[in-house]
Design a protein around this motif. Structure first.
Motif, PDB file in Angstrom:
ATOM      1  N   ASP A  81      25.900 108.420  70.539  1.00  0.00           N
ATOM      2  CA  ASP A  81      26.052 107.579  71.731  1.00  0.00           C
ATOM      3  C   ASP A  81      25.573 106.149  71.467  1.00  0.00           C
ATOM      4  OD1 ASP A  81      27.169 109.607  73.220  1.00  0.00           O
ATOM      5  OD2 ASP A  81      25.296 110.167  74.201  1.00  0.00           O
ATOM      6  N   ASP A  82      24.477 106.004  70.738  1.00  0.00           N
ATOM      7  CA  ASP A  82      23.963 104.670  70.423  1.00  0.00           C
ATOM      8  C   ASP A  82      24.983 103.878  69.610  1.00  0.00           C
ATOM      9  OD1 ASP A  82      21.642 105.271  71.761  1.00  0.00           O
ATOM     10  OD2 ASP A  82      20.458 105.654  69.947  1.00  0.00           O
ATOM     11  N   ASP A 103      25.293 113.668  70.089  1.00  0.00           N
ATOM     12  CA  ASP A 103      23.845 113.441  70.132  1.00  0.00           C
ATOM     13  C   ASP A 103      23.573 111.978  70.473  1.00  0.00           C
ATOM     14  OD1 ASP A 103      24.442 112.060  67.800  1.00  0.00           O
ATOM     15  OD2 ASP A 103      23.428 113.478  66.469  1.00  0.00           O
ATOM     16  N   GLN A 104      22.291 111.647  70.607  1.00  0.00           N
ATOM     17  CA  GLN A 104      21.917 110.299  71.011  1.00  0.00           C
ATOM     18  C   GLN A 104      22.328 109.264  69.975  1.00  0.00           C
ATOM     19  OE1 GLN A 104      20.617 109.533  74.105  1.00  0.00           O
ATOM     20  NE2 GLN A 104      21.215 107.473  73.428  1.00  0.00           N
TER      21      GLN A 104
END
Length: 265
Positions: free
Chosen positions: A176-177, A172-173
């Motif tokens: 990734d962050d 999910d984002q």
């Protein structure tokens, strides 16, 4: 606990379960059901669970057994227990991708001290020996006797060019962050507990997980990682990751090779 016996029983159970899983995997079709938590379960999960439970209960009748597929075991509590995910990566199995594993571990005092991870479709078998050192066994796998055992160990990471492994089905984002806080040279996706094993063998340096898991998802891979010199910590404060929690539910975590300079959330 007789660790020589434990390793032999875990290995035999995992290999037999893997054969049952691959029999279903090779069929033209198989049934998929949905559990109360909306996760999928197949006849392969159930067959593997029955095989592993039979082996473990026969060999260690007095040791608490916790397994994903037996809901009545999820309320148990013990300082020492065996914990099983008979088919981790069911989504990968259903999609006929090979990243699924058989997982068995022994937890004592909140730590997974012995474990086995078998990826039957990949032909890879990882486990801790009786003395706690992690190895990868070379196939083909004879149920009656181990083949060549190759010791495995984590990498010496380059913090300017880290190799990251992340979930294939649960990316999910937020993940990734967090990954983008690191200078990484390589990013790979993998399913199931194979991600722990990729760190344990030095094929990756760090595996962050910002998502829901249960202790049966992680204990065996964590044991293999620890036996290879790796570490696993809580995501939020980098404190030691423990087992035997209420309901066997995990928080977020980071599995990594010592030497990785961990970033704050």
């Amino acid at each position: 606990m007789d660790h020589e016996k434990l390793v032999a029983v875990m290995r035999a159970a995992a290999l037999e379960a893997g054969d049952a899983i691959m029999e279903v995997y090779g069929a033209d079709d198989f049934d998929v059901k949905v559990k109360s938590d909306d996760s999928p379960v197949t006849e392969a999960d159930e067959a593997a669970d029955a095989i592993i439970s039979r082996h473990l209960r026969a060999a260690f009748p007095d040791v608490t057994l916790v397994t994903e597929e037996q809901a009545d075991s999820h309320g148990l509590s013990a300082d020492q227990f065996l914990i099983v995910d008979p088919l981790d990566g069911t989504k990968e199995f259903i999609k006929r991708r090979g990243d699924f594993t058989v997982n068995i571990a022994l937890v004592e005092g909140g730590r997974p001290i012995r474990g086995i991870v078998y990826a039957p479709a990949k032909g890879r078998l990882f486990y801790t020996t009786a003395d706690g050192v992690s190895v990868e066994e070379a196939g083909p796998f004879d149920p009656k006797a181990p083949g060549r055992l190759d010791p495995i160990g984590v990498s010496k990471p380059d913090n300017g060019a880290l190799r990251v492994v992340a979930s294939k089905s649960h990316r999910d984002q937020a993940t990734d962050d967090y990954i983008n806080k690191y200078a990484h040279a390589d990013m790979k996706s993998a399913g199931s507990s194979l991600k722990f094993c990729l760190v344990a063998t030095g094929e990756a340096d760090i595996y962050p997980r910002l998502g829901r898991t249960m202790e049966w998802d992680t204990a065996a891979g964590d044991a293999v990682l620890r036996g290879a010199g790796g570490q696993m910590v809580r995501f939020e404060d980098h404190a030691p990751f423990d087992y035997g929690k209420d309901g066997f539910a995990n928080g977020f975590f980071i599995a990594y090779a010592p030497g990785v300079e961990l970033k704050q959330p």
